[in-house]
Design an enzyme around this catalytic site. Structure first.
Site, short mmCIF file in Angstrom:
data_model
loop_
_atom_site.label_atom_id
_atom_site.label_comp_id
_atom_site.label_asym_id
_atom_site.label_seq_id
_atom_site.Cartn_x
_atom_site.Cartn_y
_atom_site.Cartn_z
N GLU A 59 -12.65 -5.11 43.42
CA GLU A 59 -11.56 -4.13 43.36
C GLU A 59 -12.07 -2.73 43.66
OE1 GLU A 59 -8.44 -4.50 43.20
OE2 GLU A 59 -8.02 -6.45 42.29
N ASP B 73 -7.04 -15.20 49.30
CA ASP B 73 -6.37 -14.47 50.40
C ASP B 73 -7.26 -13.62 51.33
OD1 ASP B 73 -6.71 -12.82 48.17
OD2 ASP B 73 -4.62 -12.19 48.02
N GLU C 142 6.96 -12.52 42.11
CA GLU C 142 5.54 -12.74 42.35
C GLU C 142 5.29 -14.11 42.98
OE1 GLU C 142 3.13 -10.73 42.34
OE2 GLU C 142 1.26 -11.80 41.98
N GLU D 142 2.39 -6.69 50.49
CA GLU D 142 2.12 -7.68 51.54
C GLU D 142 3.33 -8.07 52.38
OE1 GLU D 142 0.85 -7.71 48.53
OE2 GLU D 142 -1.33 -7.86 48.75
C1 DMJ Z 1 -4.28 -4.91 46.84
O1 DMJ Z 1 -5.23 -4.40 45.98
C2 DMJ Z 1 -4.91 -5.54 48.04
O2 DMJ Z 1 -3.96 -5.68 49.04
C3 DMJ Z 1 -5.53 -6.88 47.72
O3 DMJ Z 1 -6.04 -7.51 48.86
C4 DMJ Z 1 -4.51 -7.78 47.09
N1 DMJ Z 1 -3.82 -7.18 46.00
C5 DMJ Z 1 -3.35 -5.82 46.09
C6 DMJ Z 1 -1.93 -5.65 46.54
O4 DMJ Z 1 -1.06 -6.62 46.18
#
Ligand code: DMJ
Length: 453
Positions: free
Chosen positions: A116, A243, A340, A359
């Site tokens: 993160e 992902d 979600e 997204e």
């Molecule tokens: C963000 O921190 C980034 O896009 C990550 O890849 C996935 N989660 C969040 C947004 O949903």
């Protein structure tokens, strides 16, 4: 005479306007929407400055802020900066810079989640450096990169999840593909911009170690030990915890031209299409499967999975991207904001909250950018309008606890500023302010530019 001149002027004026409208009938509307998105961003930022200045994130309803860990890492200002730059918000940029350069310090006895922090903070700083040119952004990113390097010292080369920023002590041997591979762009950029290959080399070694442990389907699972290399959860999908590992194989190839990544992407993409792609009566989705047998294990699709539409566009697979987009939009309009996750076999909502994730908007934007098909522009407008309608409070923006009731959830992730607002804005932004074709956006939507040969 006077009368004649007025008539001529009136004719020129009317003709001029009609002509401009003929050229781009949506120009005026775009200008208005661009202004509205900027206003939304500024409102969110004002809430941060009023109630959470110097902290990681804001809780607008309670009029306070909070930190992720025991001390601040300035998550919101760092994550927000690249969007401020794209929007041309000079005052806000100055405020963010003043905070970052006076308060951001990584010498802290604090254990952080390296993935993160890499995508939001390191990515934000590197992008800010490229956009703004201030070398202090790069120095901060380099300091952070050095402090996080110990994560790669595992028996397999795959990174640990957590590291103490001061002592370098690592922990979190059980991790997932996303937290193994989704820093390759950031570490790669750091290597390029500091002329020090170590960051990219170490990170890529971990990615390859993971890829080499893929299942018979060519897919990876959800949980793995970085010490033994054993899979602890063999569930394959494109959702959270996996992902951006796939996202970075393709984007790593596009940004760095690394052929190994291209090969890994091509193999993975085929596995995803074969074993996860699911043409159901409700539309085309990606579900869950066992990484060895390929057997379908769940028909769940979530807000995070929506990133894949953008990736399909980048891979020039427009037909699949369009099919997926129809499902993404269906999920968004099910209740007026996307939940979600849903079970697409019966369209039942499985997790009802909305974290203001980007997204779905991201994929809609990519599709619109590459096809210029008006339906995607209209979808982008709808998505922005629903955020305005449901997530806005008197003094800012918040998340939603349940899209059935639209009950507010008094917190705001920094990706609202980095991603959600940026993608909303890009639908309407003046062409000269930003070009997707000139950069690669990291998974937090921070633009990275290839400035090397
Ligand atoms: C963000 O921190 C980034 O896009 C990550 O890849 C996935 N989660 C969040 C947004 O949903």
């Amino acid at each position: 005479m006077k009368y004649k001149i007025s008539l001529i002027l009136l004719f020129c004026f009317t003709f001029g306007i009609c002509n401009a409208q003929k050229k781009d009938p949506a120009a005026n509307e775009k200008k208005i929407y661009a202004g509205r998105v900027k206003t939304a961003f500024k409102k969110g930022w004002k809430a941060y400055m009023d109630y959470a200045k110097g902290m990681d994130a804001v809780n607008p309803i309670a009029k306070k802020g909070h930190n992720w860990y025991s001390e601040t890492l300035l998550m919101t200002p760092v994550d927000a900066f690249s969007t401020m730059h794209v929007m041309g918000l000079k005052k806000e940029m100055a405020e963010a810079k003043a905070l970052i350069f006076s308060k951001l310090n990584f010498d802290k006895d604090m254990e952080i989640q390296q993935f993160e922090i890499a995508i939001r903070i390191m990515g934000g700083l590197l992008s800010a450096y490229q956009l703004d040119g201030d070398p202090r952004f790069l120095s901060l990113a380099e300091d952070l990169g050095k402090r996080m390097l110990p994560v790669f010292e595992s028996p397999t080369g795959m990174p640990y999840r957590l590291v103490n920023l001061r002592t370098g002590k690592v922990s979190g041997a059980t991790t997932n593909p996303c937290e193994i591979g989704s820093m390759l762009l950031e570490y790669g950029m750091l290597s390029k911009l500091t002329n020090n290959p170590i960051y990219y080399e170490k990170c890529k070694r971990g990615v390859v170690a993971l890829y080499d442990r893929r299942g018979k389907t060519d897919l990876v699972g959800t949980e793995i030990s970085v010490e033994t290399g054993e899979w602890l959860d063999k569930s394959a999908h494109i959702s959270g915890r996996i992902d951006a590992y796939y996202e970075y194989l393709l984007k790593g190839w596009l940004l760095f031209g690394d052929k190994d990544l291209k090969n890994m992407w091509d193999v993975s993409k085929a596995g995803i299409a074969k074993h996860l792609g699911d043409q159901a009566p409700s539309g085309f989705w990606y579900g869950y499967a066992d990484m060895d047998s390929g057997k379908r294990t769940a028909t769940i699709f979530g807000a995070l999975d929506c990133f894949y539409g953008a990736i399909l566009c980048l891979d020039d697979d427009m037909e699949t991207a369009k099919k997926l987009q129809a499902s993404i939009y269906k999920m968004w309009t099910l209740k007026g904001l996307e939940p979600e996750s849903i079970d697409y076999s019966n369209m039942e909502i499985k997790a009802p909250y909305y974290m203001i994730r980007p997204e779905a908007i991201e994929s809609t934007y990519y599709l619109w950018h590459y096809t210029k098909d008006d339906q995607y522009y209209q979808q982008g407008k709808t998505m922005f309008e629903s955020i305005e309608k449901y997530c806005q409070v008197d003094n800012g923006y918040v998340q939603i606890k349940d899209v059935n009731t639209m009950e507010k959830w008094d917190t705001l992730e920094s990706f609202f500023f980095a991603e959600t607002m940026k993608y909303c804005y890009l639908f309407f932004a003046p062409e000269k302010s930003f070009s997707l074709d000139k950069c690669v956006l990291n998974t937090e939507a921070h633009p990275f530019f290839k400035t090397w040969k």
